[in-house]
Motif scaffolding. Structure first.
Motif, short mmCIF file in Angstrom:
data_model
loop_
_atom_site.label_atom_id
_atom_site.label_comp_id
_atom_site.label_asym_id
_atom_site.label_seq_id
_atom_site.Cartn_x
_atom_site.Cartn_y
_atom_site.Cartn_z
N HIS A 1 4.27 -11.23 -7.01
CA HIS A 1 4.30 -11.21 -5.55
C HIS A 1 2.89 -11.39 -4.96
CE1 HIS A 1 8.53 -9.85 -5.13
NE2 HIS A 1 8.29 -9.22 -6.25
N VAL A 2 2.21 -12.43 -5.38
CA VAL A 2 0.86 -12.70 -4.88
C VAL A 2 0.97 -13.40 -3.52
CG1 VAL A 2 -1.32 -13.88 -5.29
CG2 VAL A 2 -0.07 -12.84 -7.20
N LEU B 1 10.33 -5.28 -3.41
CA LEU B 1 9.66 -6.35 -2.65
C LEU B 1 10.51 -7.61 -2.58
CD1 LEU B 1 6.12 -5.99 -4.30
CD2 LEU B 1 6.73 -5.25 -1.98
N LYS B 2 11.81 -7.47 -2.44
CA LYS B 2 12.66 -8.65 -2.57
C LYS B 2 12.89 -9.40 -1.27
CE LYS B 2 17.03 -6.06 -2.20
NZ LYS B 2 18.28 -5.73 -2.91
N GLY B 3 12.51 -8.82 -0.14
CA GLY B 3 12.87 -9.41 1.14
C GLY B 3 12.24 -10.75 1.43
N LEU C 1 2.51 -6.50 -6.38
CA LEU C 1 3.03 -5.60 -7.41
C LEU C 1 1.95 -4.61 -7.83
CD1 LEU C 1 5.81 -5.32 -8.79
CD2 LEU C 1 4.87 -6.56 -10.75
N ALA C 2 0.71 -5.08 -7.91
CA ALA C 2 -0.40 -4.17 -8.19
C ALA C 2 -0.57 -3.17 -7.06
CB ALA C 2 -1.69 -4.97 -8.38
N GLY C 3 -0.28 -3.62 -5.84
CA GLY C 3 -0.37 -2.71 -4.70
C GLY C 3 0.60 -1.56 -4.78
N LEU C 4 1.71 -1.76 -5.51
CA LEU C 4 2.66 -0.67 -5.74
C LEU C 4 2.27 0.20 -6.93
CD1 LEU C 4 6.06 -2.50 -5.13
CD2 LEU C 4 4.95 -0.82 -3.64
N GLY C 5 1.25 -0.22 -7.67
CA GLY C 5 0.74 0.60 -8.76
C GLY C 5 0.94 0.02 -10.14
N PHE C 6 1.47 -1.20 -10.27
CA PHE C 6 1.78 -1.74 -11.59
C PHE C 6 0.64 -2.62 -12.10
CE2 PHE C 6 6.11 -1.01 -9.87
CZ PHE C 6 6.56 -0.15 -10.86
N THR C 7 0.11 -2.24 -13.25
CA THR C 7 -0.97 -3.00 -13.88
C THR C 7 -0.44 -4.07 -14.81
OG1 THR C 7 -1.09 -1.42 -15.74
CG2 THR C 7 -2.48 -0.97 -13.82
N HIS C 8 0.78 -3.93 -15.31
CA HIS C 8 1.35 -4.84 -16.28
C HIS C 8 2.75 -5.28 -15.85
CE1 HIS C 8 -1.83 -3.01 -18.67
NE2 HIS C 8 -1.61 -3.86 -19.67
N GLY C 9 3.21 -6.38 -16.48
CA GLY C 9 4.60 -6.80 -16.31
C GLY C 9 4.83 -7.66 -15.09
N GLY D 1 0.79 -1.22 0.00
CA GLY D 1 0.00 0.00 0.00
C GLY D 1 0.82 1.27 0.00
N THR D 2 2.15 1.15 -0.13
CA THR D 2 3.00 2.34 -0.21
C THR D 2 2.52 3.25 -1.33
OG1 THR D 2 4.95 1.17 0.62
CG2 THR D 2 5.35 3.16 -0.66
N ASP D 3 2.39 4.54 -1.04
CA ASP D 3 1.97 5.52 -2.06
C ASP D 3 3.15 5.76 -3.00
OD1 ASP D 3 0.75 7.50 -3.52
OD2 ASP D 3 0.97 9.04 -1.99
N THR D 4 2.98 5.40 -4.26
CA THR D 4 4.05 5.55 -5.24
C THR D 4 3.59 6.41 -6.40
OG1 THR D 4 3.41 3.64 -6.57
CG2 THR D 4 4.87 3.23 -4.67
N PHE D 5 4.54 6.92 -7.17
CA PHE D 5 4.14 7.67 -8.35
C PHE D 5 3.58 6.73 -9.41
CE2 PHE D 5 8.47 6.80 -9.92
CZ PHE D 5 8.28 6.61 -11.28
N TYR D 6 3.90 5.43 -9.33
CA TYR D 6 3.30 4.47 -10.26
C TYR D 6 1.79 4.40 -10.02
CZ TYR D 6 8.18 3.06 -9.63
OH TYR D 6 9.54 3.05 -9.50
N THR D 7 1.39 4.37 -8.75
CA THR D 7 -0.03 4.36 -8.41
C THR D 7 -0.72 5.63 -8.91
OG1 THR D 7 0.42 3.04 -6.44
CG2 THR D 7 -1.67 4.21 -6.51
N ARG D 8 -0.06 6.75 -8.76
CA ARG D 8 -0.64 8.02 -9.17
C ARG D 8 -0.77 8.12 -10.69
NH1 ARG D 8 -0.91 12.03 -5.20
NH2 ARG D 8 -0.37 11.20 -3.14
N LEU D 9 0.19 7.56 -11.42
CA LEU D 9 0.03 7.50 -12.88
C LEU D 9 -1.12 6.59 -13.27
CD1 LEU D 9 3.75 7.30 -14.12
CD2 LEU D 9 2.18 9.23 -14.40
N ARG D 10 -1.21 5.45 -12.62
CA ARG D 10 -2.32 4.53 -12.89
C ARG D 10 -3.66 5.21 -12.64
NH1 ARG D 10 -3.05 0.39 -8.33
NH2 ARG D 10 -4.00 2.30 -7.50
N ASP D 11 -3.73 5.99 -11.58
CA ASP D 11 -5.01 6.61 -11.21
C ASP D 11 -5.44 7.71 -12.16
OD1 ASP D 11 -5.11 4.86 -9.12
OD2 ASP D 11 -4.54 6.32 -7.57
N VAL D 12 -4.53 8.21 -13.01
CA VAL D 12 -4.95 9.19 -14.03
C VAL D 12 -4.99 8.55 -15.42
CG1 VAL D 12 -4.18 11.22 -12.73
CG2 VAL D 12 -2.58 10.08 -14.31
#
Length: 492
Positions: A115-116, A103-105, A123-131, A79-90
């Motif tokens: 990372h399910v 998320l390597k730990g 990964l979606a939680g960080l804002g990534f829809t693809h890849g 749930g970390t607020d990232t610029f990836y999330t903000r790009l996704r949201d627009v």
């Protein structure tokens, strides 16, 4: 119109190792072309010269000490607020290819690299829809030994290459077991490079199974899979040119007779070994540049190049034997200085602007502004979109920090506080910053002394006090909470 954004983000690429920037015998025609038609920020720094902290700072737009990650054994919380999330949201499609180091730990990649955990796509939680997210080089060895599941190592297993990979990497150790202090390296008491650099035999892998090529292919597939009717952001995280020097045999074609300048401030008793190391670093760079050419060709063929902002940068640099040091974590220029090149719509053809202070933290607010998204008020970087459009340059200094040290530079003068060479290099990241370090330190004139050998702190009190005041303002408020967070992390 919202631009597409292609962010090319290899790991551990020195800011001065691009052919267009000097007289090194490198082969980077595609990056050179980006510089020629765009803008290269000459004194760009990482916010922290270590993989996970640097990438966390970038993702969150926060300086070191405020971003969630302080060292390489921490992950970004879900749930970390990232610029990836903000790009996704627009409205952006947001893609990640390769080692995000966010998320390597927990070794939670999974076969899909998403990372399910308990049905939740981290990964979606960080804002990534693809890849997908995949591991880096030495992490692949760790994962294969542990039995964890991850995309790159699954491919190695499927192709029957697991044993060959492990046997090869056993000859490329990352560190020194007895953990000597950096002073032993800097003084020359330790002369042999770590095994990850010293062992330079080619990797026994076919080219298509090499880690950078695996990531390169995933990135191209992701790029080709985007809906062209919707803006997209893609971050391509190549594992190279990070150590070890594990290039394939074909990547070495044409490099055997190339001669590089030897490491600076080092008693070079092994010049041919140093040449082999540098040729392999250069070969990894050349290979990544080829992939960049493939992406640009696809964008041109698909009619998207004219509306795509292309950004080339790296999370941190590489000492590469300078001062007899290797890797990063230190405040010297080869470690903190990174390439930062922008080209595309709205970017003027300014070429390389030597000495201009910049920071990776300037990229998130710039991306968000260009995308028409709100830029958070607490972002530490500067929105460069106005300057790219002809306005004044917003930044006067650039900063970096890790563990016990903090540094600031105005493009010419550089102040470092708290650096300790009595520590093992890998241990820097776990040490707290002592506020009393502000009362001492190093001041260098990078124009007259680019190798940072003369301390001018006493000779230039005006410069010292100006930079020290700016450094205190930058990091002072973070120190109380930072000490608590380091202490909490140490008890986990």
């Amino acid at each position: 119109m919202q631009p597409n954004i292609l962010m090319l983000f290899p790991d551990q690429w020195r800011g001065d190792w691009i052919a267009a920037l000097g007289d090194l015998p490198l082969r980077t025609p595609n990056i050179d072309a980006l510089i020629a038609r765009g803008t290269s920020l000459g004194r760009a720094w990482t916010p922290s010269p270590l993989c996970a902290p640097a990438r966390s700072c970038l993702a969150t737009g926060k300086r070191y000490g405020e971003a969630p990650v302080l060292h390489n054994q921490m992950d970004n919380p879900f749930g970390t607020d990232t610029f990836y999330t903000r790009l996704r949201d627009v409205g952006y499609q947001t893609g990640n290819a390769g080692k995000s180091d966010l998320l390597k730990g927990g070794d939670s990649w999974g076969a899909t690299g998403r990372h399910v955990i308990d049905g939740t796509d981290q990964l979606a939680g960080l804002g990534f829809t693809h890849g997908m997210d995949s591991c880096g080089k030495k992490a692949a060895e760790k994962i294969l030994k542990s039995g964890a599941v991850e995309p790159y190592t699954q491919m190695l297993k499927a192709r029957g290459l697991e044993a060959a990979f492990l046997e090869d990497y056993a000859r490329r150790p990352v560190s020194t077991p007895d953990r000597p202090p950096m002073a032993d390296w800097i003084s020359g008491r330790i002369a042999t490079p770590p095994g990850a650099f010293a062992y330079t035999e080619p990797a026994p892998l076919p080219d298509e199974a090499y880690n950078d090529n695996f990531v390169g292919r995933v990135a191209l597939d992701t790029l080709q899979g985007f809906d062209k009717g919707q803006p997209w952001f893609l971050m391509v995280n190549f594992p190279g040119p990070h150590d070890p020097m594990d290039v394939t045999a074909s990547m070495l074609d044409g490099w055997d007779e190339v001669t590089f300048p030897l490491p600076r401030l080092r008693e070079t008793t092994d010049p041919e070994r140093q040449q082999r190391i540098r040729r392999r670093y250069a070969a990894m760079i050349e290979n990544i540049d080829r992939w960049i050419g493939r992406y640009l060709a696809h964008l041109e063929e698909s009619g998207q190049l004219g509306n795509t902002l292309v950004v080339f940068a790296s999370d941190h640099g590489e000492m590469l034997g300078d001062r007899n040091l290797w890797k990063k974590q230190v405040p010297f220029e080869p470690s903190v200085h990174v390439p930062m090149v922008l080209a595309g719509p709205g970017v003027p053809s300014r070429g390389h602007l030597a000495g201009l202070p910049a920071n990776l933290l300037d990229l998130p607010p710039t991306f968000l502004a260009l995308a028409g998204a709100e830029v958070p008020a607490d972002y530490a970087g500067f929105d460069l979109s106005g300057w790219l459009g002809g306005g004044s340059y917003p930044r006067e200094t650039t900063c970096a920090g890790l563990g016990p040290w903090r540094a600031i530079c105005d493009g010419r003068y550089k102040l470092v506080c708290g650096f300790r060479d009595d520590l093992f290099q890998e241990a820097q990241q776990f040490e707290p910053f002592d506020p009393e370090s502000f009362d001492d330190g190093l001041l260098h004139d990078l124009h007259e002394d680019p190798e940072e050998t003369r301390n001018l702190r006493a000779a230039l009190p005006g410069v010292r006090d100006r930079l020290l005041a700016a450094l205190r303002e930058e990091y002072g408020p973070t120190l109380p909470s930072l000490r608590r967070r380091l202490a909490d992390a140490a008890t986990l």
